[in-house]
Each structure stands twice: as C-alpha cells, then as structure tokens.
Design an enzyme around this catalytic site. Sequence first.
Site, PDB file in Angstrom:
ATOM      1  N   ASN A  40     -24.413 101.262  64.877  1.00  0.00           N
ATOM      2  CA  ASN A  40     -23.729  99.973  64.825  1.00  0.00           C
ATOM      3  C   ASN A  40     -23.049  99.804  63.468  1.00  0.00           C
ATOM      4  OD1 ASN A  40     -24.821  98.523  67.386  1.00  0.00           O
ATOM      5  ND2 ASN A  40     -26.631  99.395  66.405  1.00  0.00           N
ATOM      6  N   TYR A  58     -20.230 104.436  78.861  1.00  0.00           N
ATOM      7  CA  TYR A  58     -19.628 104.535  77.533  1.00  0.00           C
ATOM      8  C   TYR A  58     -20.168 105.763  76.800  1.00  0.00           C
ATOM      9  CZ  TYR A  58     -18.648 103.425  72.626  1.00  0.00           C
ATOM     10  OH  TYR A  58     -18.233 103.480  71.317  1.00  0.00           O
TER      11      TYR A  58
END
Length: 397
Positions: free
Chosen positions: A146, A117
């Site tokens: 995040n 990723y």
Amino acid sequence: MKILITGAKGFVGKNLCEALKNIRDGKDRTRNIKIDEIFEYDIDTEKALLDGFCEKADFGFNLAGVNRPKDNSEFIEGNFGFASELLGALKKHNNKCPVMLSSSIQATLIGRYDSDYGRSKKMGEELFFKYSEETGAKVLVYRFPNLFGKWCRPNYNSAVATFCNNTANNLEITVNDRNTRLELLYIDDLVTEMLDALEAKEHHCEFDGIDTVITENGKYCAVPTTHKVTLGEIADLLERFKNQPKTLLMPEIPNNSFAKKLYSTYLSYLPGSKVSFPLKMNIDERGSFTELLKTENCGQFSVNISKPGITKGQHWHNSKWEFFIVVSGHGLIEERKIGSDEVLRFEVTGEKIEAIHMLPGYTHNIINLSYTEDLVTLMWANEQFDPSRPDTYFEKV
C-alpha cells in the site's frame, strides 16, 4: 539520458516526474544522473507518440495500470494488455534499455490477494520476465504494498489518503477493525528507489509468502523501507496532528519514522482555511508573550516582545533552563547566581543573533535598551510550563 514514464499523471508518476525534472533542471544535484528528456505518457496522451518514445528511451518506468475498473475485464487490458504494447514497441526498435514494472504485492495471489487484480498483475510480471529472457534487456519488477504520500487520491484505493483527507477536512473516518495491520510504502522512499534504479543501484528481493526478503540476487526488486502499522495507530496519530494547532504539542516524529511521513502526508490535504491558525498572545502594558510550540520531550518555544525601556523576567528556576535569542531590537540580559553579587551581562541585538543560556539557580532578566523599538526574543525552555509546578521564583537581579 532519455526517460519514459507511463502512467505519468498518476500518484507515483507525478511524484517521479517532478523528481526527475528537478534533476534535469539542476535543482537537485545529489544524483549522478544526466537527464536530457522526460517522455510523459498517460491515458490521454496521443497514442502514436508511444512508438517514438520507445525508440528513443534509455530507461522506462511502466507505472500505468488499472486499480478500480468498472468491469474486471479491464484489469487484463490495463495491467497486461498495455504492458504487451509497451514491450512490443521496445522490441520493434530493438531498444534493450532497462525497463521497470510497477506491480503489486497482490501478485503473490496469497489469501485475500487472490483476485482478478492480483492475477492481472502476475500476468504482467511474467510478461516482463519473458521479455527479458528473449531480448536480454534488464527488467526490474517491483511488487509494491500500500502506498501513501502527497498527491495520493482520497476515496479511491488508499485508506491512508482517505483518512488524511477526511481528518484534515473534519469528515468522519470509518475504522472497522483498529487491529487491521497494513504494510505501507511512503512515496518519497519509492521515488528514492526509482532514482537508485536509474543509477543501477536498485535493491533486489525474493518473497517468503507476502513478506519481502531483501537479497542481492533476488528475482524481484523492492524498496527497502516500509512500515507496518495498524488502522488504529494511523487514526490516533491523525487525531493528534489535527489537534496540534489547539494543544501546540508536536508529537514525536523521529527521522525516517512512519509518524514523520504521515504528518507530511496529512498536511498536504489541509484546506486553505487551516493552513494558518491563531496563537494566544498574552498582552499587557509591558508587551506580549506567546507560546509557539510544545514538544513531548524537548520543552517548548515562545516569543517575547518587550516594549521600549521595559524590563522582564526577574526570576530564577531550580531545574528549568532556557535559551534567549534576540532576533530584533537592542537589549541587555543579566544573570546573577542566587546568594552571589556577581552579575553576568550580555548586550544583545537582532543585528548579531546569538543564544544566551539562562542558567539554573541564576535569577535573570531582559531589558529593552531602546526607547523607540520593540525587543523581540525567541525563547526555548527545556520543559513545558506546568502551572502546578512552575519552578519560577521572583527575585531581582
């Protein structure tokens, strides 16, 4: 201004689209931005439309990407392949409008971020920088940590969304290590930065490992406000939010704090059955008294209802003081300093709302002057009521 948003139905895309629509429709006038059209593109949008969007766009937000593929090869296709398609369409029409890329801190490829990723995100970044060199177009590459906030999908790729959803719905949460520290970015802070970017006021940065260093001429862009918290801290805060309807205690939520942003996020996951909750009404022949809200350091709020002709109070305090605010009805508030005969009188009505201090060392009461209507008074005390130390002494005014 015509704005293109890819990944428009995703978490970030939905929040950004709604913010832009508020500006377009004149609901938000805090920004110096004129928006004529918003081109929303997502995985289920007719593919042929992208070409026309890229021809007309004055600014592009590329929020499209793959987070949880069935096969790792989809990372390259979703995070690199589509970016190539987007930039190719812009180049075809010689459209050199600014374009933003939503990348990830995982593109640093450091430690646990060294993954397929992260590599796909890194490839997307390099593609954007190369495009800028070739065309002279302005690119803004953001490496987001995040994310959390309303409309984030639980049980997908956000621990905060999952924790909020599960806590709100009385489901268990799993915390393997309470000391695990996360860097978190709140969706409203992210959207604020995107609107800054539209006004050419974006924040630039470089990276010291995985740490963002804001600097005026940085190669990358960043949202200047993030929060570093542990999983244990998140779980503890959520438990307090969950218990608030029972305790009535509102935790400290200072402006721009993580706690304030987490509380708003938590509430967005509440099921309909929890949106309202009952309050304990202490009822007698005189009317009722109901505690509404308690704070950790700034006292508590209550509502007092007095039936027609009723007098309540007739007591005084040493240190405790209060505001009485009549919001409905017609009443008289009296206060007398202990040891004095002088009485302060205030006629109050819901037709002219005002706040009256209940002074320390003054015995006080409130009288409903009406013989037909209830008197409704909002009360604030500077401290929570403590039955072991009530600081309340009966004495008629």
